[in-house]
Design an enzyme around this catalytic site. Structure first.
Site, short mmCIF file in Angstrom:
data_model
loop_
_atom_site.label_atom_id
_atom_site.label_comp_id
_atom_site.label_asym_id
_atom_site.label_seq_id
_atom_site.Cartn_x
_atom_site.Cartn_y
_atom_site.Cartn_z
N CYS A 173 0.85 -1.18 0.00
CA CYS A 173 0.00 0.00 0.00
C CYS A 173 0.89 1.23 0.00
CB CYS A 173 -0.87 0.02 1.25
SG CYS A 173 -1.88 -1.46 1.39
N ARG A 202 1.89 1.39 -5.90
CA ARG A 202 2.00 0.44 -4.79
C ARG A 202 0.69 -0.31 -4.54
NH1 ARG A 202 6.57 1.47 -1.67
NH2 ARG A 202 5.64 0.36 0.07
N TRP A 230 -3.55 -1.97 -1.63
CA TRP A 230 -3.51 -3.27 -2.30
C TRP A 230 -4.09 -4.25 -1.28
CZ3 TRP A 230 -1.12 -8.13 -1.70
CH2 TRP A 230 -1.17 -8.95 -2.85
N ASN A 244 0.18 0.00 6.11
CA ASN A 244 0.76 -0.81 5.04
C ASN A 244 1.38 -2.03 5.71
OD1 ASN A 244 2.13 -1.82 2.79
ND2 ASN A 244 3.91 -0.49 3.13
N GLY A 245 0.99 -3.23 5.29
CA GLY A 245 1.55 -4.45 5.89
C GLY A 245 0.44 -5.38 6.32
N GLU A 265 11.18 -14.18 -18.68
CA GLU A 265 10.88 -12.77 -18.45
C GLU A 265 9.90 -12.24 -19.51
OE1 GLU A 265 11.10 -10.81 -16.11
OE2 GLU A 265 11.02 -8.80 -16.92
N LYS A 279 6.20 -10.71 -18.58
CA LYS A 279 5.74 -9.38 -19.01
C LYS A 279 4.38 -9.49 -19.69
CE LYS A 279 7.72 -7.31 -17.16
NZ LYS A 279 8.89 -7.53 -16.33
N GLU A 320 1.51 -10.49 -17.14
CA GLU A 320 1.08 -9.46 -16.20
C GLU A 320 0.41 -8.28 -16.91
OE1 GLU A 320 5.53 -7.71 -15.12
OE2 GLU A 320 4.00 -7.68 -13.58
N HIS A 347 9.91 -32.83 -24.23
CA HIS A 347 9.55 -33.65 -23.07
C HIS A 347 8.13 -33.35 -22.58
CE1 HIS A 347 13.60 -35.21 -22.86
NE2 HIS A 347 14.05 -33.97 -22.97
N LYS A 361 3.28 -2.79 -7.11
CA LYS A 361 4.71 -2.70 -7.46
C LYS A 361 5.59 -3.35 -6.41
CE LYS A 361 8.15 -1.00 -9.85
NZ LYS A 361 8.42 -1.73 -11.09
O1 M6R Z 1 11.08 -5.11 -5.71
P1 M6R Z 1 11.47 -6.52 -6.14
O2 M6R Z 1 12.51 -6.52 -7.19
O3 M6R Z 1 11.85 -7.38 -4.97
O4 M6R Z 1 10.13 -7.11 -6.77
C1 M6R Z 1 10.07 -8.45 -7.18
C2 M6R Z 1 8.85 -8.72 -8.02
O5 M6R Z 1 7.68 -8.45 -7.29
C3 M6R Z 1 8.83 -7.89 -9.31
O6 M6R Z 1 9.99 -8.08 -10.05
C4 M6R Z 1 7.60 -8.27 -10.18
O7 M6R Z 1 7.71 -9.58 -10.62
C5 M6R Z 1 7.46 -7.31 -11.36
N1 M6R Z 1 6.19 -6.66 -11.31
C6 M6R Z 1 7.50 -7.98 -12.69
O8 M6R Z 1 7.37 -7.07 -13.74
#
Ligand code: M6R
Length: 615
Positions: A2, A27, A75, A101-102, A484, A488, A491, A507, A610
Site C-alpha cells: 500500500c 503500490r 492493495w 501498510n503491511g 521474463e 511481461k 502481467e 519432453h 509494485k
Molecule cells: O522489488 P522486487 O525486485 O523485490 O520485486 C520483485 C517482483 O515483485 C517484481 O519483479 C515483479 O515480478 C514485477 N512486477 C514484474 O514485472
C-alpha cells in the site's frame, strides 16, 4: 504494497496528500482514502477503485481547507476492495484516523478482545484493530505518540502506521516495523510517506526511519523514538533525483518511458564502478576481502523479474568464478532448509528493497550465518540495510508495475558482482575484467539502437494479439529471457504466456503447439557458441513442423535464424553472457503493444502492486 502519505504544514493537506498518493499509486490501486483535520474536526473520504474515484468524491464533498492529514492507496490483503475496507479506519468515537501498510498477524485475537470490550468494527480489515486500539489508548492520556507506542507493543507482523487525532490538529504520528517509511523535511512543513516519490515535488531532504521506530511530525519539527519510547534518530539524506524522474516525459505510459530510460539507466549503473587499481567498488561493504575469498557457494534469492535477473547471473557467476551458484525464489528458499554457512554468499536481488519474501529469506540466511550481498534500486531500503554488502542499481524511480529498467540494471549490477568475485578470488586478472567491462559499457548504445527499431516488434505484437496465447523458448541465458518475456506478457495482457527451456519442449510442452501458435525464440549468437545456436535452430524447426509461427530474436546478420523463422527481430552483436541486456528489450515492447491492443491498463495491471510487502 500500500502507499501512505502524511502531511502537516502550511499548504492544503488534501492537495499534498492526493498528489503524493498519485505518485504512490503504483503500490496498490484497489481503493484510496484520506483523513483531514480542520478546526478540531476529522473529515474522512474513501472510495473503492483507483485514485480518480477518490478525487471525484473529494470534489463533491467540498471539505473545508485543512493543513494536516493522511492518505492511503490500497492493495487489498484482508477484506475485498470496497469503500468499507478502504483506509483510513476510524476509532469508534470518530476522533482518530489510521492508515496501514503491511499485515497485522495477530489481528484476530486483538479483534476478539476489542469486541468483548464493546468495540464495534465496520470493516473486515486487519488494520481496523490498530485504529480501535489507538482510539482506546489515546483516550487514556490524550498523547498520540505515547498511545501509538502502546499500540505497537501489542501488534505482531509487518506494519507502517500513520495516525491523526481530531484533538491534535497539527500532528501526524507514524510507526514502522518491516515496511518502509520516510520523512520529508520542509521549511515549516513535514511529510511522511512509504516512498520519497510522494513528496519529491516539495523537498529532497529526507530521513529514513529504522526498524521499530515511531516518528512524530509537526510543522516545526520531527521527533523519533524507539518502540520502547526511548529517543532515537533516523538517517538523514538528500534524494539525488528530481520530480522529472517520476513523470511520464511525453510517453503514453510510464512503462514506455521506462523502456526508453534503459540505455541511460544501464550506463549510470556501470559508471564509476571501478577504481584506479581496476577493482570493482561496491557501495556498502561490511565484510572483508578475506570473507569474499572464503565463499564456496553462492545462492541468489529474488522474486518475479528480479528472480529472472538471478537466473541469468548464475551463468555469469559460475562461468567467471567457478563457484557453484544456485538461484531460488525467495518464497521457497526459506521454507526448505537450504544448506548455508559462513562461507555461503547469498545475493538478494530486489528493486524495491522491501519485498517481504526476499527480506524474510535474507533473514533466514543471516540466521544460518551466511553473508548477504544485496542488489537494490532503493537506497536505504530494508534489504540493503540488513545486508553485509550492497550494490545499488541506478535505474531511478520505476513507476510502472511491470519491471523494465530495473531488470536491465539488475543484470548490469549482477555482472559487476560476478566480476568482483572473480577478481577478488584471483580467478580473473584486471585485464580480463577490463575486457568484459569494455563490452558492458558498449551495451547502452546497443540498447538505444534496439529501442530505435521497435516498429516491426509492435506490428508482430498486434498480430499475435488475435491468437491470445504466446510461448517463449530459449537456451542458456536465453531461457531466463524467455521466462521474463512470458512474465511481461502475462502481467500486462492477461493472456497465457509461458517460457520454456527450448530443449525441454520435446519432453511435454510441444503438445501445446497448434496451427498458428506464436512462439518467440531467443536465439544466441551464431558466433563462438555455435553449438547452442544449432540446437535452438533445431528447436525452431520442431515447433514449425507442428504449425507454430516463429519469431526469432536473433543477432543482426544471423541468416540461419532468418531462414528458419517466420519473422525476425534483430539485436546488435554482444557476448553471449551479456546478450540478455539486449534481447529482453524487444520482449518488453512486444508485451506493451499486445496489451495495448487488448485495451489493458499498462502501468497498473489488475491484481498487482509494485512492491509486495506481504509474504
Ligand atoms: O522489488 P522486487 O525486485 O523485490 O520485486 C520483485 C517482483 O515483485 C517484481 O519483479 C515483479 O515480478 C514485477 N512486477 C514484474 O514485472
Amino acid at each position: 504494497m500500500c502507499g501512505i502519505v502524511g502531511y502537516t504544514g502550511g499548504r492544503s493537506a488534501a492537495g499534498v496528500v492526493v498528489d503524493g498518493l498519485r505518485r504512490l499509486e503504483y503500490r496498490g490501486y484497489d481503493s484510496a482514502g484520506v483523513a483531514l483535520i480542520d478546526d478540531g474536526e476529522l473529515h474522512q473520504v474513501k472510495r473503492a477503485g483507483k485514485l480518480a474515484n477518490l478525487e471525484s468524491a473529494l470534489d463533491e464533498a467540498g471539505l473545508p481547507e485543512s493543513r494536516c492529514g493522511i492518505g492511503h492507496t490500497r492493495w487489498a490483503t484482508h477484506g475485498v476492495p470496497s469503500d468499507r475496507n478502504a483506509h483510513p479506519h476510524l476509532s469508534n468515537d470518530g476522533r482518530i484516523a489510521l492508515i496501514h501498510n503491511g499485515i497485522i498477524e495477530n489481528f484476530g485475537q486483538l479483534r476478539g478482545e476489542l469486541e468483548a470490550d464493546g468495540v464495534r468494527f465496520s470493516s473486515e480489515t486487519d488494520t481496523e484493530v490498530a485504529a480501535q486500539l489507538l482510539g482506546r489508548e489515546y483516550a487514556a492520556d490524550g498523547d498520540l505518540t505515547k498511545a501509538m507506542t502502546r499500540v505497537c507493543a501489542r501488534l505482531e507482523g509487518a506494519f507502517t502506521l500513520l495516525a491523526v487525532a481530531a484533538d491534535d490538529p497539527h500532528t501526524v504520528v507514524g510507526a514502522r516495523r518491516n515496511s518502509p517509511l520516510v520523512v520529508g523535511i520542509g521549511d515549516g512543513e513535514h511529510f511522511l510517506a512509504s516512498d520519497v516519490a510522494a513528496f519529491i515535488a516539495h523537498t529532497t531532504e529526507a530521513v529514513e526511519l529504522g526498524q521499530d521506530q515511531i516518528v512524530t511530525i509537526t510543522p516545526e519539527g520531527i521527533a523519533v523514538r524507539g518502540f520502547d519510547g526511548s529517543p532515537s534518530e533516523g538517517r538523514r539524506y538528500s534524494v539525488d533525483w528530481d520530480i522529472s524522474a517520476a513523470e511520464k516525459g511525453g510517453y503514453d505510459t510510464f512503462m514506455r518511458k521506462e523502456i526508453n530510460d534503459q540505455p541511460a539507466a544501464v550506463a549510470d549503473t556501470l559508471r564509476g564502478r571501478i577504481d584506479e587499481a581496476g577493482q570493482i567498488v561496491l557501495d556498502e561493504v561490511r565484510m572483508s576481502d578475506q570473507d569474499f575469498r572464503d565463499i564456496d557457494k553462492v545462492f541468489i534469492i529474488a522474486c518475479g523479474t528480479s528472480y529472472h535477473a538471478g537466473l541469468v547471473t548464475k551463468y555469469a557467476i559460475e562461468h567467471w568464478t567457478r563457484i557453484p551458484c544456485e538461484v531460488e525464489l525467495s518464497s521457497e528458499f526459506r521454507y526448505r532448509d537450504p544448506v548455508l554457512d559462513r562461507s555461503t554468499l547469498v545475493v538478494a536481488i530486489s528493486q524495491s528493497g522491501e519485498t517481504m519474501d526476499t527480506l524474510m529469506a535474507l533473514r533466514h540466511a543471516k540466521d544460518q550465518k551466511a553473508r548477504v550481498l544485496s542488489i537494490s534500486n532503493t537506497v536505504g531500503s530494508t534489504i540493503p540495510r540488513e545486508s553485509d554488502a550492497v550494490l545499488y542499481t541506478r535505474a531511478g524511480i520505476e513507476v510502472s508495475v511491470a519491471s523494465t529498467k530495473a531488470f536491465l540494471t539488475q543484470l548490469a549490477a549482477c555482472y559487476l558482482v560476478g566480476l568482483h568475485l572473480a577478481q577478488i578470488r584471483g580467478i580473473k586478472y584486471a585485464d580480463e575484467v577490463g575486457a568484459v567491462l569494455t563490452e558492458l559499457v558498449a551495451v547502452p548504445d546497443k540498447i538505444a539502437a534496439v529501442i530505435e527499431h521497435m516498429e516491426p516488434v509492435r506490428k508482430l505484437a498486434r498480430e499475435a494479439a488475435d491468437f491470445g496465447r504466446v510461448l517463449f523458448i530459449g537456451r542458456h541465458v536465453g531461457y531466463p529471457v524467455a521466462l521474463e518475456g512470458a512474465l511481461k506478457l502475462k502481467e500486462l495482457a492477461y493472456i497465457h504466456a509461458e517460457g520454456f527451456a527450448a530443449g525441454e519442449l520435446k519432453h511435454g510442452p510441444i503438445s501445446l503447439i497448434e496451427d498458428g501458435t506464436p512462439v518467440i525464440a531467443i536465439v544466441p549468437s551464431p558466433r563462438g557458441r555455435s553449438l547452442l545456436h544449432d540446437k535452438i535452430v533445431s528447436n525452431i524447426q520442431e515447433v514449425k513442423a507442428r504449425g507454430a509461427k516463429v519469431i526469432a530474436v536473433c543477432e543482426e546478420g544471423d541468416d540461419i535464424a532468418r531462414v528458419h523463422a517466420d519473422d525476425v527481430i534483430t539485436t546488435p552483436a554482444a557476448p553471449t553472457l551479456l546478450a540478455p541486456l539486449l534481447t529482453a528489450v524487444p520482449l518488453q515492447e512486444f508485451a506493451v503493444e499486445l496489451a495495448t491492443a487488448l485495451g489493458r491498463d499498462i502501468d497498473q495491471p489488475r491484481n498487482l502492486a509494485k512492491s509486495v510487502t506481504v509474504e
